[in-house]
Design a protein around this motif. Structure first.
Motif, PDB file in Angstrom:
ATOM      1  N   LYS A 149     -76.765  61.741   4.550  1.00  0.00           N
ATOM      2  CA  LYS A 149     -76.576  62.862   3.856  1.00  0.00           C
ATOM      3  C   LYS A 149     -76.661  62.636   2.213  1.00  0.00           C
ATOM      4  O   LYS A 149     -74.849  61.721   2.017  1.00  0.00           O
ATOM      5  N   PHE A 150     -76.489  63.197   1.220  1.00  0.00           N
ATOM      6  CA  PHE A 150     -76.803  63.401   0.184  1.00  0.00           C
ATOM      7  C   PHE A 150     -74.810  64.327  -0.222  1.00  0.00           C
ATOM      8  O   PHE A 150     -74.323  64.443  -0.733  1.00  0.00           O
ATOM      9  N   ASN A 151     -75.464  65.494   0.484  1.00  0.00           N
ATOM     10  CA  ASN A 151     -74.865  66.917   0.413  1.00  0.00           C
ATOM     11  C   ASN A 151     -74.667  67.662  -1.314  1.00  0.00           C
ATOM     12  O   ASN A 151     -73.313  67.304  -1.634  1.00  0.00           O
ATOM     13  N   PRO A 152     -76.050  67.686  -1.774  1.00  0.00           N
ATOM     14  CA  PRO A 152     -75.466  67.901  -3.030  1.00  0.00           C
ATOM     15  C   PRO A 152     -74.841  69.816  -3.495  1.00  0.00           C
ATOM     16  O   PRO A 152     -74.455  68.939  -4.607  1.00  0.00           O
ATOM     17  N   LYS A 153     -74.954  70.157  -2.425  1.00  0.00           N
ATOM     18  CA  LYS A 153     -73.902  71.486  -2.554  1.00  0.00           C
ATOM     19  C   LYS A 153     -72.502  71.864  -3.017  1.00  0.00           C
ATOM     20  O   LYS A 153     -71.711  72.310  -3.199  1.00  0.00           O
ATOM     21  N   SER A 154     -72.430  70.434  -2.156  1.00  0.00           N
ATOM     22  CA  SER A 154     -70.832  70.118  -2.677  1.00  0.00           C
ATOM     23  C   SER A 154     -70.235  70.557  -3.421  1.00  0.00           C
ATOM     24  O   SER A 154     -70.300  70.040  -4.278  1.00  0.00           O
ATOM     25  N   GLN A 155     -68.551  71.070  -3.259  1.00  0.00           N
ATOM     26  CA  GLN A 155     -67.977  70.531  -4.967  1.00  0.00           C
ATOM     27  C   GLN A 155     -67.049  69.477  -4.948  1.00  0.00           C
ATOM     28  O   GLN A 155     -66.192  69.409  -3.895  1.00  0.00           O
ATOM     29  N   ILE A 156     -67.471  68.808  -5.663  1.00  0.00           N
ATOM     30  CA  ILE A 156     -66.823  67.531  -6.541  1.00  0.00           C
ATOM     31  C   ILE A 156     -65.057  67.849  -6.582  1.00  0.00           C
ATOM     32  O   ILE A 156     -64.946  68.752  -7.021  1.00  0.00           O
ATOM     33  N   THR A 157     -64.608  66.523  -5.900  1.00  0.00           N
ATOM     34  CA  THR A 157     -63.552  66.552  -5.750  1.00  0.00           C
ATOM     35  C   THR A 157     -63.057  64.973  -7.328  1.00  0.00           C
ATOM     36  O   THR A 157     -63.981  64.855  -7.643  1.00  0.00           O
ATOM     37  N   ARG A 158     -62.002  65.436  -7.258  1.00  0.00           N
ATOM     38  CA  ARG A 158     -60.902  64.620  -8.857  1.00  0.00           C
ATOM     39  C   ARG A 158     -61.718  63.137  -8.260  1.00  0.00           C
ATOM     40  O   ARG A 158     -62.057  62.235  -8.757  1.00  0.00           O
ATOM     41  N   ALA A 159     -60.915  63.268  -7.025  1.00  0.00           N
ATOM     42  CA  ALA A 159     -61.608  61.781  -6.932  1.00  0.00           C
ATOM     43  C   ALA A 159     -62.607  61.350  -6.814  1.00  0.00           C
ATOM     44  O   ALA A 159     -63.211  60.076  -7.409  1.00  0.00           O
ATOM     45  N   GLU A 160     -63.518  62.217  -5.964  1.00  0.00           N
ATOM     46  CA  GLU A 160     -65.141  61.843  -6.262  1.00  0.00           C
ATOM     47  C   GLU A 160     -65.560  61.036  -7.401  1.00  0.00           C
ATOM     48  O   GLU A 160     -66.188  59.748  -7.672  1.00  0.00           O
ATOM     49  N   ALA A 161     -65.350  62.250  -8.124  1.00  0.00           N
ATOM     50  CA  ALA A 161     -65.769  62.101  -9.366  1.00  0.00           C
ATOM     51  C   ALA A 161     -65.720  60.693 -10.271  1.00  0.00           C
ATOM     52  O   ALA A 161     -65.918  59.928 -10.950  1.00  0.00           O
ATOM     53  N   ALA A 162     -64.003  60.650  -9.999  1.00  0.00           N
ATOM     54  CA  ALA A 162     -63.134  59.333 -10.471  1.00  0.00           C
ATOM     55  C   ALA A 162     -64.110  58.500 -10.201  1.00  0.00           C
ATOM     56  O   ALA A 162     -64.589  57.335 -11.114  1.00  0.00           O
ATOM     57  N   ILE A 163     -64.342  57.924  -8.908  1.00  0.00           N
ATOM     58  CA  ILE A 163     -64.998  56.833  -8.415  1.00  0.00           C
ATOM     59  C   ILE A 163     -66.435  56.950  -9.070  1.00  0.00           C
ATOM     60  O   ILE A 163     -66.861  55.495  -9.158  1.00  0.00           O
ATOM     61  N   MET A 164     -67.614  58.287  -8.601  1.00  0.00           N
ATOM     62  CA  MET A 164     -68.369  57.954  -9.545  1.00  0.00           C
ATOM     63  C   MET A 164     -68.549  57.484 -10.599  1.00  0.00           C
ATOM     64  O   MET A 164     -69.314  56.375 -11.697  1.00  0.00           O
ATOM     65  N   LEU A 165     -67.322  57.517 -11.688  1.00  0.00           N
ATOM     66  CA  LEU A 165     -67.036  57.154 -13.130  1.00  0.00           C
ATOM     67  C   LEU A 165     -67.724  55.839 -13.057  1.00  0.00           C
ATOM     68  O   LEU A 165     -67.652  54.678 -13.776  1.00  0.00           O
ATOM     69  N   TYR A 166     -66.195  54.845 -12.144  1.00  0.00           N
ATOM     70  CA  TYR A 166     -65.756  53.587 -12.280  1.00  0.00           C
ATOM     71  C   TYR A 166     -67.209  52.899 -11.797  1.00  0.00           C
ATOM     72  O   TYR A 166     -67.772  51.283 -12.744  1.00  0.00           O
ATOM     73  N   ASN A 167     -67.911  53.219 -10.730  1.00  0.00           N
ATOM     74  CA  ASN A 167     -69.502  52.722 -10.116  1.00  0.00           C
ATOM     75  C   ASN A 167     -70.053  53.027 -11.470  1.00  0.00           C
ATOM     76  O   ASN A 167     -70.633  51.746 -11.832  1.00  0.00           O
ATOM     77  N   ALA A 168     -70.546  53.559 -12.236  1.00  0.00           N
ATOM     78  CA  ALA A 168     -71.177  53.764 -13.644  1.00  0.00           C
ATOM     79  C   ALA A 168     -70.758  53.036 -14.532  1.00  0.00           C
ATOM     80  O   ALA A 168     -71.025  52.535 -15.379  1.00  0.00           O
ATOM     81  N   LEU A 169     -70.032  53.057 -15.032  1.00  0.00           N
ATOM     82  CA  LEU A 169     -68.917  51.773 -16.197  1.00  0.00           C
ATOM     83  C   LEU A 169     -69.010  50.773 -15.015  1.00  0.00           C
ATOM     84  O   LEU A 169     -69.933  49.711 -16.160  1.00  0.00           O
ATOM     85  N   GLU A 170     -69.197  50.375 -14.348  1.00  0.00           N
ATOM     86  CA  GLU A 170     -69.650  48.671 -13.589  1.00  0.00           C
ATOM     87  C   GLU A 170     -70.867  48.460 -13.536  1.00  0.00           C
ATOM     88  O   GLU A 170     -71.593  47.420 -13.674  1.00  0.00           O
ATOM     89  N   TYR A 171     -71.679  49.490 -13.352  1.00  0.00           N
ATOM     90  CA  TYR A 171     -73.319  49.223 -13.754  1.00  0.00           C
ATOM     91  C   TYR A 171     -73.015  48.972 -15.015  1.00  0.00           C
ATOM     92  O   TYR A 171     -74.146  47.900 -14.665  1.00  0.00           O
ATOM     93  N   LEU A 172     -72.857  49.614 -15.882  1.00  0.00           N
ATOM     94  CA  LEU A 172     -73.149  49.773 -17.079  1.00  0.00           C
ATOM     95  C   LEU A 172     -72.902  48.006 -17.773  1.00  0.00           C
ATOM     96  O   LEU A 172     -73.382  47.462 -18.452  1.00  0.00           O
ATOM     97  N   ASN A 173     -71.188  47.591 -17.759  1.00  0.00           N
ATOM     98  CA  ASN A 173     -71.078  46.399 -17.882  1.00  0.00           C
ATOM     99  C   ASN A 173     -71.629  45.113 -16.750  1.00  0.00           C
ATOM    100  O   ASN A 173     -72.175  44.460 -17.827  1.00  0.00           O
ATOM    101  N   SER A 174     -72.414  45.785 -15.600  1.00  0.00           N
ATOM    102  CA  SER A 174     -73.110  44.769 -15.307  1.00  0.00           C
ATOM    103  C   SER A 174     -74.693  44.368 -16.158  1.00  0.00           C
ATOM    104  O   SER A 174     -74.931  42.865 -16.181  1.00  0.00           O
ATOM    105  N   VAL A 175     -75.146  45.290 -16.580  1.00  0.00           N
ATOM    106  CA  VAL A 175     -76.332  45.625 -18.202  1.00  0.00           C
ATOM    107  C   VAL A 175     -76.380  44.627 -19.120  1.00  0.00           C
ATOM    108  O   VAL A 175     -76.497  44.155 -19.424  1.00  0.00           O
ATOM    109  N   SER A 176     -74.993  44.917 -19.700  1.00  0.00           N
ATOM    110  CA  SER A 176     -74.390  44.767 -20.575  1.00  0.00           C
ATOM    111  C   SER A 176     -73.834  43.211 -20.500  1.00  0.00           C
ATOM    112  O   SER A 176     -74.286  42.101 -21.154  1.00  0.00           O
TER     113      SER A 176
END
Length: 225
Positions: free
Chosen positions: A191-218
């Motif tokens: 499950k993705f749990n789309p309607k769940s309210q995102i926590t600060r930890a979840e948001a930070a981890i997603m941000l880290y993963n996003a930056l890692e992905y961008l770094n891998s591409v660049s």
């Protein structure tokens, strides 16, 4: 006279991210002391050490607290370093002209402006004080990532999501791409749990993963197919 908004501050530790409920800023320093039980704590502390996230104090992050829309946009805009550096304006844009519920003097106003002009499709009537759902944060983050990285459109085979019926139909594509970019993962039940309210930890981890992905591409890594 044409003017270019001064965006130097957008790249400083002061304005990169503000996670305090009141917009307070604390210097990067020692690790957060309240995330020892959080999966992904190393990612959160790494972002802190880079000056990309702030807590409500230098050692307190409140990982389980719900992210408001204002905080969520600041995560995205600040973490991805979205700015107006390449955009010319006849006069500096105002948040209140773009968003009916964002005041020009709000601590998060610049983040909303920067995100808007960098391809993040924030609803004009969005309420900054409301909690952010996982599907909305994901959608806006992916829009920011794809714009910041100038990523090409990709064809993907959709992943089976057990609770896909709960997803907002317009978010289906961005959620699927977030899984392909490995910014998000499904839970043990698929499950993705789309309607769940995102926590600060979840948001930070997603941000880290996003930056890692961008770094891998660049860095010349191969684009996800």
């Amino acid at each position: 006279m044409s003017m270019k908004k001064n965006t130097i501050a957008a790249f400083t530790a002061v304005t990169l991210l503000s996670f305090s409920l009141g917009g307070q800023i604390f210097a990067a320093g020692s690790s957060f002391k309240d995330i020892d039980q959080v999966t992904g704590k190393d990612k959160i502390n790494s972002l802190k050490e880079q000056g990309l996230i702030k807590g409500i104090s230098d050692t307190q992050f409140l990982p389980a607290s719900t992210v408001t829309t204002a905080q969520g946009i600041q995560f995205i805009s600040g973490g991805l370093q979205l700015s107006l550096a390449a955009i010319d304006f006849n006069k500096a844009p105002q948040a209140s002209a773009l968003f009916s519920k964002v005041k020009d003097n709000a601590w998060y106003a610049e983040a909303f402006i920067n995100a808007h002009y960098n391809g993040v499709n924030i609803p004009a009537d969005i309420d900054p004080a409301k909690p952010m759902t996982k599907e909305l944060f994901t959608t806006l983050l992916i829009q920011g990532v794809e714009k910041a990285g100038n990523l090409p459109m990709i064809n993907i085979v959709p992943v089976d999501i057990a609770d896909a019926d709960a997803l907002e139909p317009s978010y289906q594509g961005t959620v699927q791409r977030s899984l392909k970019y490995k910014i998000n993962t499904l839970d043990a039940g698929g499950k993705f749990n789309p309607k769940s309210q995102i926590t600060r930890a979840e948001a930070a981890i997603m941000l880290y993963n996003a930056l890692e992905y961008l770094n891998s591409v660049s860095d010349g890594g191969s684009e996800v197919k």
